[in-house]
Every structure is written in C-alpha cells, then in structure tokens.
Motif scaffolding. Structure first.
Motif, PDB file in Angstrom:
ATOM      1  N   PRO A 181       0.845  -1.062  -0.139  1.00 26.42           N
ATOM      2  CA  PRO A 181       0.025  -0.034   0.080  1.00 26.42           C
ATOM      3  C   PRO A 181       0.729   1.378   0.104  1.00 26.42           C
ATOM      4  N   ALA A 182       0.244   2.394  -0.543  1.00 24.24           N
ATOM      5  CA  ALA A 182       1.009   3.677  -0.844  1.00 24.24           C
ATOM      6  C   ALA A 182       1.800   4.112   0.670  1.00 24.24           C
ATOM      7  N   ARG A 183       1.148   3.929   1.603  1.00 23.02           N
ATOM      8  CA  ARG A 183       1.512   4.404   2.920  1.00 23.02           C
ATOM      9  C   ARG A 183       2.764   3.797   3.550  1.00 23.02           C
ATOM     10  N   ARG A 184       3.314   2.729   2.834  1.00 26.67           N
ATOM     11  CA  ARG A 184       4.491   2.017   3.231  1.00 26.67           C
ATOM     12  C   ARG A 184       5.496   2.471   2.174  1.00 26.67           C
ATOM     13  N   GLY A 185       5.169   3.191   1.401  1.00 28.62           N
ATOM     14  CA  GLY A 185       6.177   3.718   0.281  1.00 28.62           C
ATOM     15  C   GLY A 185       7.662   4.324   0.750  1.00 28.62           C
ATOM     16  N   PRO A 186       7.712   5.333   1.754  1.00 31.21           N
ATOM     17  CA  PRO A 186       8.788   5.535   2.057  1.00 31.21           C
ATOM     18  C   PRO A 186       9.856   4.501   2.733  1.00 31.21           C
ATOM     19  N   MET A 187       9.069   3.927   3.664  1.00 31.95           N
ATOM     20  CA  MET A 187      10.019   2.679   4.316  1.00 31.95           C
ATOM     21  C   MET A 187      10.306   1.637   3.371  1.00 31.95           C
ATOM     22  N   VAL A 188       9.352   1.298   2.472  1.00 29.72           N
ATOM     23  CA  VAL A 188      10.004   0.299   1.278  1.00 29.72           C
ATOM     24  C   VAL A 188      11.083   0.717   0.676  1.00 29.72           C
ATOM     25  N   ALA A 189      10.996   1.995   0.072  1.00 23.15           N
ATOM     26  CA  ALA A 189      12.156   2.512  -0.566  1.00 23.15           C
ATOM     27  C   ALA A 189      13.372   2.601   0.161  1.00 23.15           C
ATOM     28  N   GLN A 190      13.212   3.044   1.481  1.00 20.93           N
ATOM     29  CA  GLN A 190      14.364   2.897   2.340  1.00 20.93           C
ATOM     30  C   GLN A 190      14.900   1.535   2.464  1.00 20.93           C
ATOM     31  N   LEU A 191      14.336   0.605   2.939  1.00 21.08           N
ATOM     32  CA  LEU A 191      14.637  -0.521   2.710  1.00 21.08           C
ATOM     33  C   LEU A 191      15.304  -1.244   1.731  1.00 21.08           C
ATOM     34  N   ALA A 192      14.957  -0.813   0.569  1.00 23.62           N
ATOM     35  CA  ALA A 192      15.583  -1.161  -0.820  1.00 23.62           C
ATOM     36  C   ALA A 192      16.910  -0.664  -0.840  1.00 23.62           C
ATOM     37  N   GLY A 193      16.937   0.704  -0.522  1.00 24.34           N
ATOM     38  CA  GLY A 193      18.173   1.192  -0.287  1.00 24.34           C
ATOM     39  C   GLY A 193      19.157   0.847   0.723  1.00 24.34           C
ATOM     40  N   LEU A 194      18.738   0.271   1.670  1.00 23.67           N
ATOM     41  CA  LEU A 194      19.467  -0.250   2.927  1.00 23.67           C
ATOM     42  C   LEU A 194      19.796  -1.528   2.264  1.00 23.67           C
ATOM     43  N   ALA A 195      19.517  -2.475   1.589  1.00 25.65           N
ATOM     44  CA  ALA A 195      19.668  -3.754   1.154  1.00 25.65           C
ATOM     45  C   ALA A 195      20.984  -3.371   0.145  1.00 25.65           C
ATOM     46  N   GLY A 196      20.931  -2.417  -0.567  1.00 21.89           N
ATOM     47  CA  GLY A 196      21.840  -2.031  -1.447  1.00 21.89           C
ATOM     48  C   GLY A 196      23.137  -1.863  -0.622  1.00 21.89           C
ATOM     49  N   MET A 197      22.966  -0.908   0.293  1.00 20.73           N
ATOM     50  CA  MET A 197      24.146  -0.514   1.365  1.00 20.73           C
ATOM     51  C   MET A 197      24.642  -2.023   1.953  1.00 20.73           C
ATOM     52  N   ALA A 198      23.843  -2.900   2.105  1.00 17.76           N
ATOM     53  CA  ALA A 198      24.342  -4.361   2.584  1.00 17.76           C
ATOM     54  C   ALA A 198      25.144  -4.862   1.594  1.00 17.76           C
ATOM     55  N   GLY A 199      24.847  -4.756   0.404  1.00 16.46           N
ATOM     56  CA  GLY A 199      25.770  -5.269  -0.815  1.00 16.46           C
ATOM     57  C   GLY A 199      26.979  -4.751  -0.713  1.00 16.46           C
ATOM     58  N   ASN A 200      27.033  -2.915  -0.399  1.00 16.62           N
ATOM     59  CA  ASN A 200      28.192  -2.402  -0.136  1.00 16.62           C
ATOM     60  C   ASN A 200      29.021  -2.906   0.764  1.00 16.62           C
ATOM     61  N   LEU A 201      28.677  -3.354   1.693  1.00 12.54           N
ATOM     62  CA  LEU A 201      29.061  -3.789   2.999  1.00 12.54           C
ATOM     63  C   LEU A 201      29.871  -5.067   2.643  1.00 12.54           C
ATOM     64  N   ILE A 202      29.225  -6.078   2.022  1.00 14.74           N
ATOM     65  CA  ILE A 202      29.736  -7.125   1.664  1.00 14.74           C
ATOM     66  C   ILE A 202      30.803  -7.283   0.842  1.00 14.74           C
ATOM     67  N   SER A 203      30.663  -6.287  -0.414  1.00 17.29           N
ATOM     68  CA  SER A 203      31.748  -5.862  -0.976  1.00 17.29           C
ATOM     69  C   SER A 203      33.011  -5.424  -0.244  1.00 17.29           C
ATOM     70  N   THR A 204      32.803  -4.686   0.672  1.00 16.16           N
ATOM     71  CA  THR A 204      33.913  -3.860   1.532  1.00 16.16           C
ATOM     72  C   THR A 204      34.359  -5.114   2.477  1.00 16.16           C
ATOM     73  N   LEU A 205      33.947  -6.059   2.946  1.00 16.39           N
ATOM     74  CA  LEU A 205      34.355  -6.772   3.901  1.00 16.39           C
ATOM     75  C   LEU A 205      34.754  -8.268   3.250  1.00 16.39           C
ATOM     76  N   VAL A 206      33.982  -8.745   2.235  1.00 15.92           N
ATOM     77  CA  VAL A 206      34.237 -10.077   1.719  1.00 15.92           C
ATOM     78  C   VAL A 206      35.104  -9.985   0.557  1.00 15.92           C
ATOM     79  N   ILE A 207      34.751  -9.124  -0.467  1.00 12.09           N
ATOM     80  CA  ILE A 207      35.541  -8.890  -1.787  1.00 12.09           C
ATOM     81  C   ILE A 207      36.741  -8.794  -1.461  1.00 12.09           C
ATOM     82  N   ALA A 208      37.071  -7.620  -0.613  1.00  8.18           N
ATOM     83  CA  ALA A 208      38.286  -7.251  -0.312  1.00  8.18           C
ATOM     84  C   ALA A 208      39.204  -8.473   0.252  1.00  8.18           C
ATOM     85  N   ARG A 209      38.616  -9.211   1.361  1.00  7.50           N
ATOM     86  CA  ARG A 209      39.424 -10.293   1.575  1.00  7.50           C
ATOM     87  C   ARG A 209      39.589 -11.301   0.886  1.00  7.50           C
ATOM     88  N   LEU A 210      38.642 -11.642   0.033  1.00  4.08           N
ATOM     89  CA  LEU A 210      38.982 -12.642  -1.275  1.00  4.08           C
ATOM     90  C   LEU A 210      40.018 -12.055  -2.300  1.00  4.08           C
TER      91      LEU A 210
END
Length: 446
Positions: free
Chosen positions: A150-179
């Motif tokens: 529903p529309a009222r969930r929009g801002p949180m849903v968008a921020q959670l999607a961005g948060l998932a992207g930053m989690a990907g950045n975190l994996i890149s920083t921690l895991v790819i660097a070590r690999l």
C-alpha cells in the motif's frame, strides 16, 4: 509509493489519507516476493562497488594512472545513468520480472568478464556491461514495491531497498576485499559472479510482477512508438516533483558514492596515512551508518512528509562541513574526525532516496518507472562527473587531495540552487493533486 501530506501534524490522519481504494494488500507474500527483487539489487550493488576495494589492485594489474582508474567507474556510471530513462520506459511496458531478468544476465556476465580481463580495454567493456545490467535493478525494485505494498508503506519500502543496497556495499567491502588478498583477482571476481546465477534462479521461479487481482490495465494500442515514448518522458519531466526529486538525488547521493566507489580507500591510505585494514573499516562504517540512518529517515518521512526537504538539505549541509574538515586539517586528520566524516557520509544514501518521494506522487501508475528513472539519473550523473574531476585533478596536482576533493562543492552548489528554485512549485502541485484525489475518491499512487 508515498503521497504527500501538506501538514506535518497529520500523524494518524495522514496515514489514513494514504490508505486509498485500489492499494495492494501487502502482507507476508508481498514481503517474500519483494525480497527476491531486493536480493537482485543486493547482488548488483556488490558487483557495482567491488571495484572500490580493488582500485589499487586494478592500478597494478592493468598498469594505469588515477585518471584511467577513474574511467572504470565513470564508464560504468555513464552507462547506468544513460540507461535510467530507457529502463523506466521498459519497466512501465514490460513489467518488473522481464527487465530484472535482462539485468541479472548482463551484470553477471560483466562481473565474470572483469574477472578474466587481461587488458584495460577488455576490463572497461566488462564494467560497461555490468553497468548496463545494474541499471535495470533499482527502478524495477521500486516498481515492484508499488505493485505489492500500500502507498503508505512507500517511504519505508524505498529506504529498505536502499538499505539492502548498502548491505551489498558492506559485503563488497568486507568479503570481496578479503577474497582479493586471499585467493587473488580472478577467483574473487569469478566466485562472486555465482551470486548472480543464484538470484536469477530464485527470480525465475518465484518472482511475480503483482498480486492476483491487482493486474494493471492493459496498455492501449496507441501507447506505442517513438511519439508515445517522447510523450511519456516529456509528461514526467513537466512535473515539478519529478525535477525536484532529480535534484535532491543529484545533490545528496554523490559524495558518499565517490568515496565508496573509488576514491575513499586511496584518500585514507595515501593522504591520511592509514593502513588498508583501517581504511576498510572506515568504509564499512559509512555503510553501517547508511543502514541505520535509512531506517530512521524512512520512519520520519512516512509519518511527516513535510520533513523531506529539511532532511535532504540538512544532509547536504552536514556533508559539506564534514567533507571539508579532513582536507583542510593541517597534516593528517585525527581518527575521531575521520570517523565523524564517515558517519555523516552514511546519511547521503538515505537522503537521496527522498528524491523518489517527491517523484512518486507527481506521476500516475503508467509513468512510475519513467519518473523514477529520471530521478535516479541525478546522483549518478553527479557521481560520474565528480569521479572524473577528482581523477583529473589528482593527476594535474601531483595527488593533492585537498584540491581534488574540493570539486564536490561545485556540484553541491548547483544542486542546492535548483532545489530551492523548484521547492514551492513542487509543493503546490502536490497539494493540488492530493486534493483532487480526495474529491474524486480515487487512488493517485505515489
């Protein structure tokens, strides 16, 4: 996904106003399906940001200078930014699943090609292919959210999607660097590409564009051809909310993107004298701060839509101040200052998501992808420009980061001036649209 309330005091009333006829139901199934789309974006960001921890390794592998190194990220972002409007149009026409499928195939091939690139030219082509696939992910995930929640969930849903992207950045920083330092270049990048295969299988098996009973109306036969495409783009651009969203995204996102994507590690190691390990920890701090701030910003914007612009401009001001502090500090900046700078940079990503909260209420459902694509161009155009400027200035000044990093302020000044110019016009159009939707008792999705 978010509509605009013109009164910040309308807490519960504002939420009720956002629960309008025609809203998708949300619920557990929506979370499960949407999570698959988010997983695709998560992997795309891992691939996108993997160069950020491999910049110094790339210099040695391909025997290149700072300008050539920045070309990797610039080309990738150029392709990404250039694809945003075409991808938005494709999402509006073909739906999420088909566009995401194309995207996963392309960015997985790009990551695998980068692993085995033996020349600078081949590596550039691989990053361009990766950027093309990456460009198809985020707008698709935003569209998936509007179809399932529903529309009222929009801002949180968008921020959670961005948060998932930053989690990907975190994996890149921690895991790819070590690999990279454990198994080497080819094994690290080729091994990571298997994540693309995994999300492709999950998506093909379980992803659906919308819940049953909420199918979008079929597009009229007249909604085809170049004239229709031009009309879609022009109509989205005419909306002040779309343009304001673009400039918010442009002004807020790029400092952290430049820092994480390429120049943060060299700056911390070469200009600040830190070890690679310590520098990597500070990059991780940016990502962690982003994830925390994203949750906070999402809650604030969902409850108080009038907080959108103050949050965005406040983030710009804090970023400008903390970006300047380490580069003007005599000698090497103290660790506490670098920590504060990285925490503040963590707010840039969540602030950029606010741009979509201006564009969504400005565009009807059939233009959501197009409007989001226009907004999403902003930060990546700014990032691309700054990446190039920093690389050129570093080569021209003998690696003077104080001069090179000052390029950030030129783009911030341009962006803030446009935000201030458009803010009243966008607010007026948003109020008029909200009043019209209430009078007509129909849902104008945001």
């Amino acid at each position: 996904m978010s509509t605009a309330s013109s009164s910040g005091s309308a807490g519960s009333a504002g939420s009720a106003a956002l629960s309008l006829p025609g809203d998708p139901p949300g619920g557990r199934r929506a979370i499960a399906v949407w999570s698959i789309g988010v997983a695709v974006y998560f992997v795309a960001v891992i691939f996108r940001t993997s160069l950020g921890v491999a910049g110094l390794d790339a210099v040695e592998r391909f025997h290149i200078n700072a300008s050539a190194l920045s070309t990797f990220s610039i080309l990738q972002l150029l392709v990404y930014a250039g694809m945003q409007i075409p991808v938005g149009l494709l999402v509006d026409r073909l739906g999420t699943k088909k566009v995401l499928t194309f995207g996963v195939v392309l960015f997985t091939i790009g990551q695998l090609g980068f692993a085995f690139s033996s020349s600078y030219g081949m590596a550039l082509a691989s990053r361009a292919l990766l950027g093309c696939g990456d460009a198809m992910t985020f707008i698709s995930v935003l569209r998936l959210g509007t179809r399932w929640f529903p529309a009222r969930r929009g801002p949180m849903v968008a921020q959670l999607a961005g948060l998932a992207g930053m989690a990907g950045n975190l994996i890149s920083t921690l895991v790819i660097a070590r690999l990279l330092h454990g198994v080497g270049w080819e094994a690290a990048f080729a091994g990571s590409s298997l994540a693309g295969v995994l999300v492709l299988v999950l998506m093909l098996l379980f992803l659906k564009d919308h819940p049953e009973g909420f199918e979008p109306a079929p597009m009229p036969v007249t909604h085809k051809g170049a004239a229709y495409v031009r009309g879609q783009i022009a109509a989205a651009w005419r909306e002040p909310g779309t343009r304001l969203g673009l400039w918010v995204h442009f002004t807020t996102q790029f400092p952290a993107m430049v820092f994480l994507l390429l120049w943060g590690l060299p700056f911390l190691v070469e200009a600040q004298g830190l070890s690679r390990g310590t520098a990597g920890e500070l990059l991780t701090l940016v990502v962690l701060a982003n994830m925390v701030v994203g949750l906070v910003y999402g809650q604030i914007v969902a409850r108080h839509h009038t907080a959108r612009l103050p949050l965005a401009l406040g983030t710009v001001g804090a970023t400008a101040l903390l970006w300047a502090a380490p580069i003007v500090w005599p000698g090497q900046a103290p660790m506490w200052l670098l920590v504060v700078m990285c925490v503040v940079l963590g707010a840039c990503g969540p602030a950029s998501m606010i741009g979509f909260d201006f564009a969504r209420p400005a565009n009807p459902p059939e233009r959501q992808g197009t409007g989001s694509g226009i907004v999403n161009m902003g930060g990546f155009v700014a990032s691309m420009t700054t990446l190039l400027a920093v690389g050129v200035l570093l080569d021209a000044t003998g690696d003077n980061y104080r001069v090179a990093f000052s390029a950030v302020y030129v783009l911030q000044a341009v962006g803030v001036s446009q935000i201030l110019r458009l803010r009243r016009r966008a607010a007026r159009a948003e109020r008029e649209r909200l009043v019209a939707s209430r009078v007509a008792s129909v849902h104008v999705p945001a």
